[in-house]
Design an enzyme around this catalytic site. Structure first.
Site, PDB file in Angstrom:
ATOM      1  N   ASP A   9     -35.140  31.875  97.746  1.00  0.00           N
ATOM      2  CA  ASP A   9     -35.772  31.315  98.929  1.00  0.00           C
ATOM      3  C   ASP A   9     -35.144  29.963  99.227  1.00  0.00           C
ATOM      4  O   ASP A   9     -34.516  29.350  98.358  1.00  0.00           O
ATOM      5  CB  ASP A   9     -37.284  31.163  98.726  1.00  0.00           C
ATOM      6  CG  ASP A   9     -37.993  30.683  99.990  1.00  0.00           C
ATOM      7  OD1 ASP A   9     -37.973  31.427 100.988  1.00  0.00           O
ATOM      8  OD2 ASP A   9     -38.517  29.561 100.005  1.00  0.00           O
ATOM      9  N   SER A  10     -35.349  29.484 100.447  1.00  0.00           N
ATOM     10  CA  SER A  10     -34.833  28.168 100.827  1.00  0.00           C
ATOM     11  C   SER A  10     -35.581  27.043 100.130  1.00  0.00           C
ATOM     12  O   SER A  10     -35.108  25.908 100.109  1.00  0.00           O
ATOM     13  CB  SER A  10     -34.939  27.986 102.350  1.00  0.00           C
ATOM     14  OG  SER A  10     -36.305  28.034 102.751  1.00  0.00           O
ATOM     15  N   CYS A  72     -36.944  34.827 102.035  1.00  0.00           N
ATOM     16  CA  CYS A  72     -36.761  33.806 103.073  1.00  0.00           C
ATOM     17  C   CYS A  72     -36.451  34.568 104.342  1.00  0.00           C
ATOM     18  O   CYS A  72     -35.496  35.352 104.383  1.00  0.00           O
ATOM     19  CB  CYS A  72     -35.612  32.868 102.703  1.00  0.00           C
ATOM     20  SG  CYS A  72     -35.097  31.742 104.024  1.00  0.00           S
ATOM     21  N   GLU A 151     -43.114  21.663 102.037  1.00  0.00           N
ATOM     22  CA  GLU A 151     -42.231  21.231 100.953  1.00  0.00           C
ATOM     23  C   GLU A 151     -42.625  19.854 100.435  1.00  0.00           C
ATOM     24  O   GLU A 151     -42.373  19.519  99.276  1.00  0.00           O
ATOM     25  CB  GLU A 151     -40.773  21.215 101.428  1.00  0.00           C
ATOM     26  CG  GLU A 151     -40.159  22.589 101.624  1.00  0.00           C
ATOM     27  CD  GLU A 151     -39.769  23.264 100.321  1.00  0.00           C
ATOM     28  OE1 GLU A 151     -39.487  22.556  99.329  1.00  0.00           O
ATOM     29  OE2 GLU A 151     -39.756  24.506 100.287  1.00  0.00           O
ATOM     30  N   CYS A 184     -42.499  33.384 107.945  1.00  0.00           N
ATOM     31  CA  CYS A 184     -41.831  32.496 106.998  1.00  0.00           C
ATOM     32  C   CYS A 184     -42.667  32.531 105.737  1.00  0.00           C
ATOM     33  O   CYS A 184     -43.898  32.416 105.807  1.00  0.00           O
ATOM     34  CB  CYS A 184     -41.755  31.074 107.554  1.00  0.00           C
ATOM     35  SG  CYS A 184     -41.130  29.859 106.357  1.00  0.00           S
ATOM     36  N   HIS A 186     -43.101  30.427 103.531  1.00  0.00           N
ATOM     37  CA  HIS A 186     -43.832  29.184 103.273  1.00  0.00           C
ATOM     38  C   HIS A 186     -45.252  29.250 103.873  1.00  0.00           C
ATOM     39  O   HIS A 186     -46.180  28.649 103.339  1.00  0.00           O
ATOM     40  CB  HIS A 186     -43.124  27.986 103.897  1.00  0.00           C
ATOM     41  CG  HIS A 186     -41.939  27.482 103.138  1.00  0.00           C
ATOM     42  ND1 HIS A 186     -40.738  28.143 103.125  1.00  0.00           N
ATOM     43  CD2 HIS A 186     -41.773  26.366 102.377  1.00  0.00           C
ATOM     44  CE1 HIS A 186     -39.876  27.446 102.392  1.00  0.00           C
ATOM     45  NE2 HIS A 186     -40.482  26.366 101.930  1.00  0.00           N
TER      46      HIS A 186
END
Length: 273
Positions: A9-10, A72, A151, A184, A186
């Site tokens: 994942d990013s 991702c 993040e 996404c 996230h």
């Protein structure tokens, strides 16, 4: 020796998929790599995303993984078909599973998608959804503030609520929409905030459950499901701040992760053309 599942994942977003993998496949070991140093991928060019994704893939191939999950959406949109053609192991993305879950849940075929700029601009979700049923109407909205906020570990409280409210305002005018895809990985971390903002009449869908189900089916087909009774010790790697990663991971999994290491991907050579 236990052969692990690789997850890339990013940043920390793929932890939402990993938690579902742990729930559905408790015998399987996961090796997770989050490129938090270079997150977010959404604003980056397609070539840059492909290069970074290949660097993560090469790192995990060195861990003898038996299955790769591209957790991702931006990386899935830009690299999935290339990875599936090039690699000798099965590769799963998160867009098709998310789209399937939305189609199953939508009653009126009016589906919204929120994601990074890269995912929304790629049209991957509308193409996938309309590929199944051309009558589906899709409204996409890029949410560039969400990933940096998550993040940074901000996923509750007044600041997070304000960002979510401001960002989602354009979608709230889509009165016929009954299903919203968190495009996404996230975003499930702030799913409760999104649900509260959109209202109880909207089904908010994430791809984790469906992605884990697909992984289970593929491993069963290849007769690669882990049969042992030893509890796996999952390994996590990040290119960014270890303590920030650990803080978010421990909250999401509700128990401390045992193995977490910092890695650098910059010296590695990409095979992306």
């Amino acid at each position: 020796m236990q052969q692990p599942i690789g997850v890339i994942d990013s940043g920390v977003g793929g932890l939402t998929v990993s938690r579902e993998l742990m729930r559905q496949l408790p015998k399987e070991k996961l090796i997770y790599l989050g490129d938090t140093e270079r997150c977010p991928y959404g604003p980056r060019s397609k070539e840059q995303v492909k290069r970074y994704t290949w660097q993560m893939v090469h790192y995990l191939l060195g861990k003898n993984i038996k299955l790769l999950i591209v957790a991702c959406n931006t990386a899935t949109a830009y690299t999935l078909s290339e990875l599936q053609s090039a690699l000798l192991i099965p590769v799963i993305g998160v867009i098709e599973p998310g789209a399937r879950a939305a189609i199953k849940n939508s009653q009126n075929k009016q589906i919204g998608v929120i994601g990074t700029e890269g995912t929304i601009n790629s049209k991957a979700y509308p193409n996938t959804l309309k590929g199944v049923d051309h009558k589906i109407q899709v409204d996409g909205l890029a949410c560039p503030r969400f990933v940096p906020m998550i993040e940074d570990g901000v996923f509750k409280g007044e600041e997070a609520e304000a960002v979510v409210a401001q960002t989602l305002q354009p979608l709230k005018n889509k009165s016929n929409m009954d299903t919203l895809i968190l495009g996404c990985t996230h975003y499930p971390i702030i799913k409760d905030l999104v649900q509260a903002e959109m209202g109880p009449h909207i089904q908010v869908i994430s791809s984790g459950e469906e992605t884990a189900r697909e992984a289970s089916l593929i491993l069963a087909y290849h007769k690669s499901l882990e049969q042992g009774n030893i509890a796996p010790v999952h390994e996590f790697f990040t290119t960014g701040n270890i303590e920030k990663f650990r803080h978010i991971a421990n909250q999401w999994f509700e128990e401390p992760i045992q193995v977490l290491e910092w890695v650098s991907l910059d010296p590695m050579k990409s095979s992306a053309k």
